[in-house]
Write a protein that holds these residues in place. Structure first.
Motif, PDB file in Angstrom:
ATOM      1  N   ALA A 234      23.543 -92.835-114.428  1.00 34.31           N
ATOM      2  CA  ALA A 234      22.856 -91.671-113.874  1.00 34.31           C
ATOM      3  C   ALA A 234      22.478 -91.903-112.418  1.00 34.31           C
ATOM      4  CB  ALA A 234      21.610 -91.350-114.704  1.00 34.31           C
ATOM      5  N   LEU A 235      21.965 -93.098-112.119  1.00 33.77           N
ATOM      6  CA  LEU A 235      21.589 -93.399-110.732  1.00 33.77           C
ATOM      7  C   LEU A 235      22.809 -93.471-109.836  1.00 33.77           C
ATOM      8  CD1 LEU A 235      18.780 -93.949-109.409  1.00 33.77           C
ATOM      9  CD2 LEU A 235      18.785 -93.800-111.875  1.00 33.77           C
ATOM     10  N   PHE A 236      23.899 -94.044-110.354  1.00 35.95           N
ATOM     11  CA  PHE A 236      25.132 -94.152-109.575  1.00 35.95           C
ATOM     12  C   PHE A 236      25.643 -92.768-109.187  1.00 35.95           C
ATOM     13  CE2 PHE A 236      29.771 -94.562-109.163  1.00 35.95           C
ATOM     14  CZ  PHE A 236      29.853 -95.605-108.254  1.00 35.95           C
ATOM     15  N   ALA A 237      25.559 -91.826-110.123  1.00 37.64           N
ATOM     16  CA  ALA A 237      26.112 -90.495-109.888  1.00 37.64           C
ATOM     17  C   ALA A 237      25.187 -89.607-109.057  1.00 37.64           C
ATOM     18  CB  ALA A 237      26.428 -89.820-111.221  1.00 37.64           C
ATOM     19  N   TYR A 238      23.870 -89.771-109.219  1.00 37.08           N
ATOM     20  CA  TYR A 238      22.946 -88.785-108.653  1.00 37.08           C
ATOM     21  C   TYR A 238      21.962 -89.358-107.633  1.00 37.08           C
ATOM     22  CZ  TYR A 238      24.767 -85.808-112.326  1.00 37.08           C
ATOM     23  OH  TYR A 238      25.606 -85.084-113.126  1.00 37.08           O
ATOM     24  N   LEU A 239      22.179 -90.594-107.198  1.00 38.77           N
ATOM     25  CA  LEU A 239      21.270 -91.192-106.223  1.00 38.77           C
ATOM     26  C   LEU A 239      21.166 -90.340-104.962  1.00 38.77           C
ATOM     27  CD1 LEU A 239      19.539 -93.566-105.149  1.00 38.77           C
ATOM     28  CD2 LEU A 239      21.674 -94.616-104.357  1.00 38.77           C
ATOM     29  N   TYR A 240      22.310 -89.951-104.426  1.00 40.12           N
ATOM     30  CA  TYR A 240      22.317 -89.191-103.175  1.00 40.12           C
ATOM     31  C   TYR A 240      21.586 -87.866-103.325  1.00 40.12           C
ATOM     32  CZ  TYR A 240      24.151 -86.504 -99.215  1.00 40.12           C
ATOM     33  OH  TYR A 240      24.274 -85.720 -98.087  1.00 40.12           O
ATOM     34  N   LEU A 241      21.849 -87.119-104.396  1.00 43.12           N
ATOM     35  CA  LEU A 241      21.200 -85.822-104.591  1.00 43.12           C
ATOM     36  C   LEU A 241      19.695 -85.987-104.794  1.00 43.12           C
ATOM     37  CD1 LEU A 241      23.752 -83.992-106.927  1.00 43.12           C
ATOM     38  CD2 LEU A 241      23.458 -83.755-104.451  1.00 43.12           C
ATOM     39  N   TRP A 242      19.281 -87.054-105.506  1.00 41.01           N
ATOM     40  CA  TRP A 242      17.845 -87.289-105.727  1.00 41.01           C
ATOM     41  C   TRP A 242      17.141 -87.592-104.405  1.00 41.01           C
ATOM     42  CZ3 TRP A 242      15.621 -92.534-105.852  1.00 41.01           C
ATOM     43  CH2 TRP A 242      14.243 -92.506-106.067  1.00 41.01           C
ATOM     44  N   LEU A 243      17.741 -88.468-103.600  1.00 41.18           N
ATOM     45  CA  LEU A 243      17.125 -88.794-102.316  1.00 41.18           C
ATOM     46  C   LEU A 243      17.063 -87.561-101.413  1.00 41.18           C
ATOM     47  CD1 LEU A 243      18.679 -92.318-101.565  1.00 41.18           C
ATOM     48  CD2 LEU A 243      16.335 -91.801-102.280  1.00 41.18           C
ATOM     49  N   ARG A 244      18.087 -86.723-101.459  1.00 41.51           N
ATOM     50  CA  ARG A 244      18.076 -85.507-100.655  1.00 41.51           C
ATOM     51  C   ARG A 244      17.000 -84.530-101.122  1.00 41.51           C
ATOM     52  NH1 ARG A 244      21.088 -84.065 -96.126  1.00 41.51           N
ATOM     53  NH2 ARG A 244      21.766 -82.107 -97.076  1.00 41.51           N
ATOM     54  N   SER A 245      16.682 -84.567-102.425  1.00 45.28           N
ATOM     55  CA  SER A 245      15.629 -83.683-102.923  1.00 45.28           C
ATOM     56  C   SER A 245      14.253 -84.123-102.417  1.00 45.28           C
ATOM     57  CB  SER A 245      15.632 -83.670-104.455  1.00 45.28           C
ATOM     58  OG  SER A 245      15.162 -84.903-104.981  1.00 45.28           O
TER      59      SER A 245
END
Length: 396
Positions: A234-245
């Motif tokens: 999950a972190l591998f796939a969504y790290l970028y989107l989470w940080l952008r949020s």
């Protein structure tokens, strides 16, 4: 055959073999990390255009399924033939040729078929390669081996940055470059590894050891790795989107640097932890503590009010997860009791690497729209915490 330099003793494998073996495992990571994260998406986007997301999903699902089955099959075949090296050589040659051929297809169905064939060939190499460590590395060095295996994801990520340096190689030649790197990493252990032989590693454990307690430990380790891998995927796939949020101004290059730095820091941590486990003969405790650290980090990420705490939480998670996964790969060899089926059994353990890719999208789609990323991280913290509990309470 013992190491002619005398590095191996009756109880210890040579350092040369350990280092060359870890380099070969890193070669396996180099084979798929840049392809699946960068080169393949670019190729699919060129062929599919606006339909890229759907085709990438098809490739991801089909590839994970075929890779899982092929890993079990070739692990089993290397058990039956008692010839790990032959399968590794065949898989290395065939997968390298197919990797270069991925530049040929001009339509998506042909690309899918070739990619699935490449997955089969790659796991012809990876399945027996994983089992070879169980044949050659004594229990007293498995923690050290696990620490060395932490180099694999770091070098896999670094290879992606290397082959995409502007002006270094064309899109098609990048595949040739990746194949060359893989051969350069895997071939040395086949040519110069010369591992010492340990007949006791090829004898089944006594029945008193292979009873219900051993089966329970194997089950706990399998489930614990699955739980941590779900969080890691999950972190591998969504790290970028989470940080952008959290911080809309953060860039993809910044995210990539953070990800790479965490992987690099995890290498010495895994080495030190693995050596401690060997020295104190406590193989499972560090796994439980690393999973616990990942759980705490995910809780911090769920509660993070700003970018600084979010990055601190992610750094802790990356450290805990990387140490856990590298050491777990080596310590799994300790608990599997049947050398005759070691390759097959490791293939079954490998399902913990592929199944999370099938579970994670559903969790994300169910939780993030309703509870945000905080809700997802709370669930993942619970999964990692359960993994820690399973291991810290295990009998070993």
């Amino acid at each position: 055959m013992a190491d002619p330099a005398g590095a191996a003793t009756p109880q210890r494998q040579s350092r040369r073999f350990l280092v060359l073996y870890a380099l070969a495992v890193a070669g396996g990571a180099i084979a798929y990390v840049p392809l699946l994260t960068i080169l393949l998406p670019v190729r699919v986007e060129t062929l599919a255009g606006a339909d890229s997301v759907r085709w990438l999903a098809i490739l991801a699902f089909g590839g994970a399924t075929v890779a899982s089955l092929a890993n079990i099959l070739f692990g089993w075949l290397s058990d039956r033939t008692r010839n790990r090296r032959g399968w590794i050589v065949a898989g290395l040659v065939l997968s390298s040729v197919l990797l270069v051929m991925l530049a040929v297809p001009r339509d998506l169905p042909a690309l899918v078929g070739l990619l699935l064939a490449w997955q089969v060939a790659l796991n012809m190499m990876l399945g027996p390669l994983s089992a070879w460590a169980g044949d050659a590395v004594p229990d007293a060095q498995k923690g050290t081996l696990g620490g060395l295996l932490a180099f694999a994801p770091a070098l896999g990520g670094l290879s992606g940055a290397l082959v995409t340096i502007p002006g270094l190689a064309s899109a098609d030649n990048r595949l040739v470059l990746v194949a060359g790197l893989v051969v350069a990493c895997v071939a040395p252990v086949l040519l110069f590894g010369n591992p010492a032989r340990f007949p006791e590693l090829m004898r089944p454990a006594p029945r008193t050891v292979t009873g219900s307690a051993r089966r329970m430990l194997v089950a706990r380790m399998w489930l614990a790795r699955l739980l941590v891998q779900v969080a890691e995927a999950a972190l591998f796939a969504y790290l970028y989107l989470w940080l952008r949020s959290i911080a809309p101004g953060i860039t993809d290059s910044t995210t990539a640097r953070i990800f790479g730095l965490v992987l690099l820091v995890s290498v010495p941590a895994a080495l030190l932890t693995g050596r401690w486990a060997d020295r104190h003969d406590r193989p499972i405790v560090p796994l439980g503590l690393a999973a616990g650290l990942a759980a705490i980090a995910l809780a911090i990420m769920a509660a993070a009010p700003g970018l600084a705490m979010a990055l601190a939480g992610y750094a802790l998670f990356g450290l805990g997860a990387s140490v856990f996964l590298s050491l777990h790969s080596a310590q799994t060899l300790r608990v599997l009791p049947r050398p005759q089926s070691r390759g097959r059994d490791l293939g079954l353990f490998n399902l913990t690497n592929t199944v999370p890719s099938l579970i994670m999208p559903g969790l994300t789609l169910a939780l993030v729209p309703v509870f945000g990323f905080a809700g997802l991280f709370v669930l993942l913290a619970g999964l990692a915490g359960l993994a820690s509990l399973l291991l810290l309470t295990a009998r070993n």
